[in-house]
Enzyme design. Structure first.
Site, PDB file in Angstrom:
ATOM      1  N   GLY A  87     -55.841  34.045  15.073  1.00  0.00           N
ATOM      2  CA  GLY A  87     -56.223  32.635  14.954  1.00  0.00           C
ATOM      3  C   GLY A  87     -55.989  32.081  13.570  1.00  0.00           C
ATOM      4  N   GLY A  89     -56.920  31.445  10.405  1.00  0.00           N
ATOM      5  CA  GLY A  89     -57.968  31.873   9.497  1.00  0.00           C
ATOM      6  C   GLY A  89     -57.960  31.117   8.179  1.00  0.00           C
ATOM      7  N   ARG A  90     -56.824  30.504   7.872  1.00  0.00           N
ATOM      8  CA  ARG A  90     -56.767  29.709   6.635  1.00  0.00           C
ATOM      9  C   ARG A  90     -55.939  28.451   6.864  1.00  0.00           C
ATOM     10  NH1 ARG A  90     -51.995  32.731   3.284  1.00  0.00           N
ATOM     11  NH2 ARG A  90     -50.985  33.458   5.168  1.00  0.00           N
ATOM     12  N   LYS A 110     -52.928  24.158   5.171  1.00  0.00           N
ATOM     13  CA  LYS A 110     -52.959  25.615   5.037  1.00  0.00           C
ATOM     14  C   LYS A 110     -53.631  25.941   3.705  1.00  0.00           C
ATOM     15  CE  LYS A 110     -49.721  29.504   5.434  1.00  0.00           C
ATOM     16  NZ  LYS A 110     -48.306  29.855   5.607  1.00  0.00           N
ATOM     17  N   GLY A 123     -59.993  32.055   3.653  1.00  0.00           N
ATOM     18  CA  GLY A 123     -59.493  30.776   4.159  1.00  0.00           C
ATOM     19  C   GLY A 123     -58.731  29.959   3.133  1.00  0.00           C
ATOM     20  N   ASP A 249     -47.284  36.657  16.095  1.00  0.00           N
ATOM     21  CA  ASP A 249     -48.031  35.441  15.744  1.00  0.00           C
ATOM     22  C   ASP A 249     -47.254  34.567  14.763  1.00  0.00           C
ATOM     23  OD1 ASP A 249     -48.784  37.851  14.148  1.00  0.00           O
ATOM     24  OD2 ASP A 249     -49.731  36.350  12.875  1.00  0.00           O
ATOM     25  N   ASN A 250     -46.137  35.061  14.275  1.00  0.00           N
ATOM     26  CA  ASN A 250     -45.308  34.259  13.375  1.00  0.00           C
ATOM     27  C   ASN A 250     -43.997  33.882  14.041  1.00  0.00           C
ATOM     28  OD1 ASN A 250     -47.268  34.481  11.425  1.00  0.00           O
ATOM     29  ND2 ASN A 250     -46.308  36.226  10.404  1.00  0.00           N
ATOM     30  N   ASP A 259     -44.168  30.301   9.021  1.00  0.00           N
ATOM     31  CA  ASP A 259     -44.953  31.239   8.223  1.00  0.00           C
ATOM     32  C   ASP A 259     -44.120  31.955   7.173  1.00  0.00           C
ATOM     33  OD1 ASP A 259     -47.485  30.729   8.821  1.00  0.00           O
ATOM     34  OD2 ASP A 259     -47.943  32.615   9.804  1.00  0.00           O
TER      35      ASP A 259
HETATM   36  P1  AMP Z   1     -50.127  35.519   8.193  1.00  0.00           P
HETATM   37  O1  AMP Z   1     -49.912  36.711   7.332  1.00  0.00           O
HETATM   38  O2  AMP Z   1     -50.092  34.235   7.442  1.00  0.00           O
HETATM   39  O3  AMP Z   1     -49.242  35.484   9.386  1.00  0.00           O
HETATM   40  O4  AMP Z   1     -51.617  35.637   8.721  1.00  0.00           O
HETATM   41  C1  AMP Z   1     -52.052  36.616   9.619  1.00  0.00           C
HETATM   42  C2  AMP Z   1     -53.483  36.316  10.013  1.00  0.00           C
HETATM   43  O5  AMP Z   1     -54.344  36.467   8.893  1.00  0.00           O
HETATM   44  C3  AMP Z   1     -53.719  34.913  10.530  1.00  0.00           C
HETATM   45  O6  AMP Z   1     -54.685  34.970  11.527  1.00  0.00           O
HETATM   46  C4  AMP Z   1     -54.227  34.191   9.313  1.00  0.00           C
HETATM   47  O7  AMP Z   1     -54.982  33.056   9.651  1.00  0.00           O
HETATM   48  C5  AMP Z   1     -55.059  35.258   8.648  1.00  0.00           C
HETATM   49  N1  AMP Z   1     -55.189  35.050   7.195  1.00  0.00           N
HETATM   50  C6  AMP Z   1     -54.231  35.195   6.273  1.00  0.00           C
HETATM   51  N2  AMP Z   1     -54.700  34.903   5.047  1.00  0.00           N
HETATM   52  C7  AMP Z   1     -55.989  34.558   5.187  1.00  0.00           C
HETATM   53  C8  AMP Z   1     -57.023  34.144   4.285  1.00  0.00           C
HETATM   54  N3  AMP Z   1     -56.827  34.016   2.973  1.00  0.00           N
HETATM   55  N4  AMP Z   1     -58.235  33.876   4.816  1.00  0.00           N
HETATM   56  C9  AMP Z   1     -58.475  33.988   6.135  1.00  0.00           C
HETATM   57  N5  AMP Z   1     -57.546  34.368   7.025  1.00  0.00           N
HETATM   58  C10 AMP Z   1     -56.315  34.655   6.568  1.00  0.00           C
HETATM   59 MG    MG Z   2     -49.063  33.842  10.492  1.00  0.00          MG
END
Ligand code: AMP
Ligand code: MG
Length: 489
Positions: A87, A89-90, A110, A123, A249-250, A259
């Site tokens: 989901g 998360g940020r 973001k 986040g 997810d990307n 992403d």
């Molecule tokens: P990503 O590496 O951007 O594809 O993120 C993978 C997952 O980790 C996703 O669910 C993001 O929302 C979550 N995520 C990445 N960085 C953060 C952060 N700083 N705080 C909370 N969730 C994060």
């Molecule tokens: Mg992602």
């Protein structure tokens, strides 16, 4: 104040698709980059976004009228392991607008603070990764490659804790949608078939409306995503792009690059190139990208099986056929792109071998991918030095060139026509890692955004000659090489 003309559709989906969440108010919003042409395309007054109110919106300090902020639910395979709930998360979706061309587009913040999906994360986003995504996504767009866009970068006025304390920032991202393969997996993993169907109907209506009236829209949807991804990955390879984290997810179902984390462009050509610090096995290496996206697409297919046909075996047979459409779409897209990179507008036997042998020589000679191809236009005009000099052993090029030049002579436009064609497809300027790192250093350490804006300007015209900016073409010197990039999460 002219409002942002939101027309939200994702927020109308069932509650279990997302969590309604407001951004966390930023204490001291400060806009550091604003994409005025994109704002205008979206039907948003750029002067509104440039105002203090606009900066507050773009830093997450103020929710604009008409926004319905939400964090979307999704799952995903990360490096092959399934996580049933990831989901946003940020990230927080503010809402959607319909742009000047009638296309619906997401506006998402973001780095604007925690959501119910943040797990252990904060986040937030640090300034460096925000500037990196801004530069690389806009460079990809200028290269003509489908991608999410960057509308703005804003400092929040708050520090975020990483290995050190870093300035916190928010990127405003614009996308055809933020629906991923992992969004389908989220519902499928819960056995929520109704959720999968509702999502599929939304995606068809939004991204592939011509499929809605067909005989089997869900099978057609799978095929459409397969084709969009096949075209996209072919484009990546042609500019030397390595995404770095092609987790499910990307992987956008709209076929956009999404992403930008530990992504990078090749300097020296190397099919095994890996930049991401967390990709120890090379799962997402440059040359592995076509294979791995097919793996992701197979995961999408699995979620759609019950919708494709009531009989399980029949569904598998149909889905397999749709997945098998990858190669017939990817191969001509890749091969056609490589022919254009060589200046060929016609197709002859031996063209593929010509391209492959050049790539092999480049790999053996650690030749810069971008500059070698850019130099081919000069070579066609009788100046082989710019490309020769990219090879450790320049005679490797001398051995290859005669067959290629003879082939150009068989082209309708001859060598001159080929040179012009090559300059239109082989960029001179790409967002090189060492440049991005230097820009980030200046911004983070000295609060100097001049280098960021200068690099951004150059990358807006990747195919132009820009002689005054010749230094931006250069690959890194030995001591400038960046071999590892980090997610920055
Ligand atoms: P990503 O590496 O951007 O594809 O993120 C993978 C997952 O980790 C996703 O669910 C993001 O929302 C979550 N995520 C990445 N960085 C953060 C952060 N700083 N705080 C909370 N969730 C994060
Ligand atoms: Mg992602």
């Amino acid at each position: 104040m002219t409002p942002i003309p939101f027309q939200n559709s994702y927020a109308r989906l069932p509650d279990r698709f997302f969590a309604r969440t407001d951004p966390t108010p930023a204490p001291a919003p400060r806009l550091v980059a604003l994409n005025r042409p994109l704002a205008a395309d979206l039907g948003i007054d750029p002067d509104l976004l440039a105002s203090p109110d606009g900066a507050a919106i773009l830093a997450g300090a103020r929710v604009p009228d008409g926004a319905e902020p939400l964090a979307a639910a999704y799952a995903g395979h990360q490096f092959g392991s399934f996580v049933p709930q990831l989901g946003d998360g940020r990230a927080i979706l503010l809402g959607e607008v319909v742009d000047r061309e009638g296309r619906r587009r997401d506006i998402q913040l973001k780095g604007s603070g925690p959501t119910p999906f943040s797990r252990r994360g904060d986040g937030r986003a640090a300034l460096g990764p925000v500037l990196r995504e801004y530069l690389v996504s806009e460079a990809m767009h200028a290269l003509g490659i489908p991608t999410t866009r960057s509308l703005a970068a804003a400092l929040t006025g708050e520090a975020v804790v990483r290995e050190t304390m870093l300035p916190g920032a928010v990127l405003t991202r614009v996308a055809a949608s933020h629906i991923r393969v992992g969004t389908f997996q989220y519902f499928a993993a819960r056995g929520d078939q109704e959720g999968v169907r509702t999502l599929a109907d939304h995606v068809v209506a939004r991204h592939y409306p011509h499929l809605a009236a067909g005989e089997n829209p869900y099978l057609a949807l799978l095929r459409a995503v397969v084709e969009a991804q096949a075209e996209l990955i072919a484009r990546w390879l042609q500019v030397g792009f390595v995404h770095g984290v092609m987790n499910t997810d990307n992987c956008s179902v709209a076929g956009e690059t999404i992403d930008y984390g530990p992504c990078a462009f090749l300097d020296a050509y190397d099919p095994a190139a890996v930049f991401s610090s967390i990709d120890a096995g090379g799962r997402y290496a440059y040359g592995n990208q076509p294979r791995i996206v097919q793996w992701n697409l197979a995961r999408l297919a699995e979620t759609l099986l019950p919708l494709i046909a009531p009989d399980a075996d029949a569904a598998v047979a149909l889905a397999t056929e749709a997945l098998d459409a990858f190669a017939p779409r990817f191969t001509p897209a890749y091969r056609g792109g490589m022919r254009r990179k060589l200046g060929l507008t016609t197709e002859r036997e031996g063209d593929d071998a010509l391209a492959d042998s050049l790539l092999r020589l480049l790999a053996e000679n650690e030749g810069d991918f971008t500059l070698a191809f850019r130099g081919l236009a000069d070579a066609a005009e009788g100046r082989p030095e710019p490309v020769r000099s990219r090879f450790i052993d320049p005679t490797a090029f001398d051995g290859w060139a005669p067959a290629w030049l003879a082939r150009l002579d068989g082209e309708p436009g001859g060598r001159a026509g080929a040179a012009a064609g090559m300059r239109a497809v082989n960029p001179a300027f790409i967002p090189r890692n060492h440049r991005i790192e230097a820009v980030i250093r200046a911004a983070v350490e000295d609060d100097d955004f001049g280098p960021f804006h200068a690099l951004h300007r150059v990358l807006q015209d990747p195919f132009g000659e820009q002689p005054e900016h010749a230094a931006y073409r250069d690959p890194p010197a030995l001591d400038e090489r960046v071999t590892r990039t980090f997610c920055g999460t």
